[in-house]
Design an enzyme around this catalytic site. Structure first.
Site, mmCIF file in Angstrom:
data_model
loop_
_atom_site.group_PDB
_atom_site.id
_atom_site.type_symbol
_atom_site.label_atom_id
_atom_site.label_comp_id
_atom_site.label_asym_id
_atom_site.label_seq_id
_atom_site.Cartn_x
_atom_site.Cartn_y
_atom_site.Cartn_z
ATOM 1 C CG HIS A 194 -0.468 0.011 2.370
ATOM 2 N ND1 HIS A 194 0.275 0.987 3.169
ATOM 3 C CD2 HIS A 194 -0.241 -1.103 3.297
ATOM 4 C CE1 HIS A 194 0.969 0.595 4.323
ATOM 5 N NE2 HIS A 194 0.582 -0.577 4.664
ATOM 6 C CG HIS A 251 4.254 -1.204 2.373
ATOM 7 N ND1 HIS A 251 3.215 -1.971 1.858
ATOM 8 C CD2 HIS A 251 4.711 -1.578 3.289
ATOM 9 C CE1 HIS A 251 2.661 -2.599 2.799
ATOM 10 N NE2 HIS A 251 3.595 -2.402 3.956
ATOM 11 C CB CYS A 270 0.798 -8.889 18.850
ATOM 12 S SG CYS A 270 0.061 -8.271 17.207
ATOM 13 C CB CYS A 322 3.836 -6.380 15.796
ATOM 14 S SG CYS A 322 2.751 -6.001 17.407
ATOM 15 C CB CYS A 376 -1.575 -6.090 19.678
ATOM 16 S SG CYS A 376 -0.605 -5.069 18.674
ATOM 17 C CG HIS A 428 -1.310 -4.986 14.449
ATOM 18 N ND1 HIS A 428 -0.273 -5.367 15.195
ATOM 19 C CD2 HIS A 428 -1.216 -4.507 13.228
ATOM 20 C CE1 HIS A 428 0.855 -5.039 14.037
ATOM 21 N NE2 HIS A 428 0.046 -4.574 12.906
ATOM 22 C CE LYS A 480 0.938 1.631 10.881
ATOM 23 N NZ LYS A 480 1.378 0.482 11.313
ATOM 24 C CE LYS A 535 0.875 -5.135 6.284
ATOM 25 N NZ LYS A 535 2.301 -5.246 5.591
HETATM 26 O O1 ME8 Z 1 7.094 -3.768 9.745
HETATM 27 N N1 ME8 Z 1 2.618 5.448 6.665
HETATM 28 O O2 ME8 Z 1 6.775 -4.719 7.690
HETATM 29 P P1 ME8 Z 1 5.609 -3.943 7.091
HETATM 30 C C1 ME8 Z 1 4.030 5.542 6.208
HETATM 31 N N2 ME8 Z 1 8.402 -6.467 8.168
HETATM 32 N N3 ME8 Z 1 4.721 4.518 6.123
HETATM 33 C C2 ME8 Z 1 4.251 3.332 6.120
HETATM 34 C C3 ME8 Z 1 2.867 3.310 6.534
HETATM 35 C C4 ME8 Z 1 2.058 4.367 6.750
HETATM 36 N N4 ME8 Z 1 0.770 4.401 6.869
HETATM 37 N N5 ME8 Z 1 2.473 1.961 6.687
HETATM 38 C C5 ME8 Z 1 3.718 0.863 6.404
HETATM 39 C C6 ME8 Z 1 7.425 -4.653 8.939
HETATM 40 N N6 ME8 Z 1 4.580 1.800 6.328
HETATM 41 C C7 ME8 Z 1 8.442 -5.393 9.049
HETATM 42 C C8 ME8 Z 1 9.686 -4.729 8.681
HETATM 43 S S1 ME8 Z 1 12.395 -4.521 8.880
HETATM 44 C C9 ME8 Z 1 13.852 -5.474 9.392
HETATM 45 C C10 ME8 Z 1 11.069 -5.581 9.188
HETATM 46 C C11 ME8 Z 1 6.034 1.693 5.759
HETATM 47 O O3 ME8 Z 1 5.065 -4.454 5.851
HETATM 48 C C12 ME8 Z 1 6.914 2.198 6.868
HETATM 49 O O4 ME8 Z 1 8.312 2.094 6.513
HETATM 50 O O5 ME8 Z 1 4.597 -3.671 8.177
HETATM 51 C C13 ME8 Z 1 6.928 1.056 8.028
HETATM 52 O O6 ME8 Z 1 7.705 1.104 9.167
HETATM 53 C C14 ME8 Z 1 6.731 -0.199 7.112
HETATM 54 O O7 ME8 Z 1 6.110 0.347 6.034
HETATM 55 C C15 ME8 Z 1 6.293 -1.423 7.699
HETATM 56 O O8 ME8 Z 1 6.112 -2.495 6.951
#
Ligand code: ME8
Length: 682
Positions: free
Chosen positions: A18, A21, A126, A129, A148, A151, A303, A306
């Site tokens: 989304h 990312h 959770c 996370c 959580c 979430h 926020k 997903k």
């Molecule tokens: O946390 N606004 O993966 P994730 C801005 N796999 N950035 C956002 C966002 C939002 N609303 N939502 C997501 C994970 N992001 C782990 C990380 S790293 C070793 C492991 C971005 O798929 C932002 O960078 O939930 C956030 O930290 C990341 O996507 C979380 O992606």
């Protein structure tokens, strides 16, 4: 050559990509392009985080082998990212063999140094996370269920043998590192948060799971898989050759590690600024120079995530906006580090004001006048009247100052201010053109020098803007560059090599509009319709993916946002809507609830379904719920299930609950809003 290593988080494949990312990846890509343009050798990494219980469960729910499931979601990330033309050198996947080799090495190094030991863990977990929470950190839900804090989903009480990482031993070392390296955590507010968290004391961290199969086995103890954060965080080193032969292995690793900039959302700050540096210290490795934690894009004030289901649909976004305009918007609109609310209205306004009427219009009107009044050759600066010459020098000064301000702000990761500095200089150029009225000057042969000075100055400013904005708007600036009659790639031009005046005597190229103006009303109407349709499709698919009685505890993947799946997902036994409609689901209110003598699993309820009399319904949840606490609770009842007898008592329906964990702990389904008894679910 200076090297620069920039990373994004690796994204979970428990759902589809989304805007959030895309956001972090746009920032990383822009920084990578900026540094390359300024002569750095850049390594830019992004990728996917593919292990963990949630992913295992989602694959199970989809009825496909886990690897096949993650491959499909990784593809959807790559497809959604493709139009943005990100310049990452590598896409790391935690299912890569090379990654696994590297993680094992990191584990072994930390263990050999005495920082990993075996123990027993009990805690509130959770799965979304992949994190344990203290009871005090959890949010209390209905019926005192612990949720959580991120979430808002129920936590699971887990108890198992586990390896532990001696995080507690790193408190002083970490604090010392933060003190000595004020730029290790940015921005300042996040640094303060982490400082106070670490000052409050650190508990050892459970870093293995026996209950999770989809993970990297612990070396010499394959019953355990590694805690996903140990696995995931390691990607930043395994992807560049730590413990494997990626890109030549050790030598490449040493060249790029430590990373210069690790970009993360504030949701995963603690993992990157407490756990990650501690893991690295444990293995005797240097720490990244900066972990920059940015804010979140909110949607409707919450926020965008997903799990909460309020994400901006990339398919809708990309249908109406070119990737370049999205890049520009997110960099310009969000004050980097702070949260920002995403609205399509703001995006439309920005595109129309800054790009269509702004940069795009400056390019088209300047170049059109060069073509019409100067045979397509950008004029040299002639000896014009003193007044106009003074104004032209002021414009030049404004542009040159903006150029310096751009780099100064960008180096501090103030993207929005960097771009704003250029926009302000562009206003000055626009005003210069409007005041001088070159279209009138062109009518008077005696004003030739004036006309030429105006067009020369405007074209030169445009050339400077194109070079500076190349990392932000790679294709649009290249188009402007070509239209200015320049050759080569604009992103190879070092801004400090720009010379005011060099634009003169260039034969311009073919003029074409760079940023078409968008009809706000029309686009907004279309977007609203498309969003409603995609939400309905999502709701429909969710129902199909999770038939009521077997609804899994954790979210199954939301439907593809970017690549809405037209084809059926293999392994799912689809039902038609007509089958679904056979099940009559109604809202019921629990009026009475009591235990049944000699039946330790069953509770007996009377439930008001809005009918003449309440129904008697039995449910096997006595081990998990106190009956008294359920009175007054609204639940979902399968109202047309044939009555059956349990322990001699007739049950006239079934209450729906999620089934969580291996033991199948029930969590009653309910509503966040007021809802009348008997309301039908469909
Ligand atoms: O946390 N606004 O993966 P994730 C801005 N796999 N950035 C956002 C966002 C939002 N609303 N939502 C997501 C994970 N992001 C782990 C990380 S790293 C070793 C492991 C971005 O798929 C932002 O960078 O939930 C956030 O930290 C990341 O996507 C979380 O992606």
């Amino acid at each position: 050559m200076n090297k620069f290593y920039v990373t994004t988080p690796i994204y979970y494949v428990n759902s589809y990509p989304h805007l959030g990312h895309v956001y972090t990846t746009i920032i990383a890509d822009t920084v990578a392009r900026y540094k390359r343009q300024r002569g750095h050798e850049v390594f830019f990494l992004t990728g996917t985080d593919e292990h963990g219980i949630n992913i295992e469960r989602a694959a199970e729910a989809a009825g496909v082998p886990v690897k096949e499931h993650v491959d499909r979601i990784v593809d959807s990330f790559k497809t959604a990212f493709a139009p943005f033309e990100f310049t990452n050198q590598h896409w790391v996947r935690t299912t890569d063999e090379s990654h696994k080799e590297g993680v094992r090495k990191l584990w072994q190094a930390a263990k050999a140094n005495g920082w990993i030991y075996k123990g027993k863990y009990e805690g509130w977990y959770c799965g979304n996370c992949n994190e344990f929470y203290q009871e005090a950190e959890a949010v209390k839900g209905d019926g005192d269920v612990l949720l959580c804090p991120t979430h808002e989903r129920p936590l699971e009480l887990l108890s198992e043998e586990s390896y532990f990482f001696k995080l507690s031993a790193f408190q002083e070392k970490l604090l010392e590192h933060y003190e000595k390296n004020p730029h290790f955590i940015r921005p300042e507010t996040r640094r303060n948060e982490v400082l106070s968290f670490v000052r409050g004391g650190l508990n050892d961290l459970s870093v293995s799971r026996v209950s999770v199969k989809w993970g990297i086995p612990v070396p010499d103890d394959p019953e355990h898989t590694m805690y996903v954060w140990f696995d995931a965080l390691s990607n930043y080193i395994t992807a560049i050759g730590y413990g494997n032969e990626q890109f030549g292995g050790e030598e490449h690793f040493k060249k790029f590690w430590p990373a210069n900039l690790q970009l993360v959302g504030k949701d995963i700050l603690r993992f990157h600024t407490v756990y990650w540096p501690a893991f690295l210290m444990a293995a005797g490795l240097p720490l990244p120079k900066t972990v920059y934690s940015h804010g979140m894009w909110l949607s409707g004030g919450r926020k965008m995530s997903k799990t909460l289901g309020n994400v901006i649909d990339l398919a809708v976004l990309q249908k109406h906006f070119s990737p370049e305009t999205v890049r520009y918007f997110v960099l310009r609109e969000m004050v980097f580090g702070q949260d920002g609310d995403f609205t399509y209205e703001a995006l439309l306004d920005r595109v129309n004001a800054d790009l269509a009427s702004g940069l795009g219009n400056l390019a088209s009107r300047t170049l059109t006048m060069v073509r019409n009044f100067c045979d397509g050759v950008i004029p040299s600066a002639g000896a014009a009247s003193t007044d106009l010459t003074t104004q032209a020098s002021e414009v030049r000064e404004a542009v040159e100052q903006a150029v310096a301000a751009f780099d100064r702000e960008f180096d501090e990761y103030n993207f929005s201010r960097a771009i704003e500095a250029l926009s302000n200089a562009r206003f000055r150029v626009d005003k210069f053109i409007s005041d001088a009225k070159p279209w009138d000057l062109a009518k008077d042969a005696a004003k030739r020098a004036e006309l030429e000075l105006v067009l020369h100055t405007a074209a030169e400013a445009l050339r400077f803007f194109a070079v500076l904005l190349a990392p932000v708007l790679p294709n649009a600036t290249q188009a402007i560059w070509n239209q200015l009659g320049e050759s080569g790639e604009v992103n190879q031009v070092l801004p400090s090599n720009l010379n005011w005046g060099d634009v003169a005597q260039k034969q311009i190229g073919e003029i074409a509009a760079i940023f078409p103006r968008l009809d706000k009303k029309k686009v907004m109407e279309e977007i609203k319709q498309e969003e409603a349709a995609s939400q309905a499709a999502r709701a429909q698919e969710t129902k199909q993916e999770a038939p009521a009685e077997t609804k899994p505890a954790e979210a199954t993947p939301a439907p593809a946002a970017a690549a809405a799946p037209a084809e059926p997902v293999p392994g799912i036994a689809y039902i038609g809507i007509e089958d679904f409609l056979k099940v009559e689901l109604r809202v019921g209110e629990i009026k009475t609830a009591e235990r049944i003598p000699k039946a330790d699993k069953l509770l007996r309820f009377t439930i008001d379904l809005g009918e003449a009399a309440p129904r008697q319904i039995l449910a096997g949840i006595a081990q998990y719920y106190e009956p008294e606490k359920l009175i007054g609770r609204k639940v979902i009842v399968v109202a047309n299930l044939a009555p059956r007898k349990l322990r001699g008592l007739e049950s006239q329906g079934m209450i729906l609950a999620a089934s969580v964990g291996e033991e199948g702990r029930p969590i009653l389904a309910g509503f966040l809003e007021e809802v009348p008894n008997g309301a039908k679910l469909k």
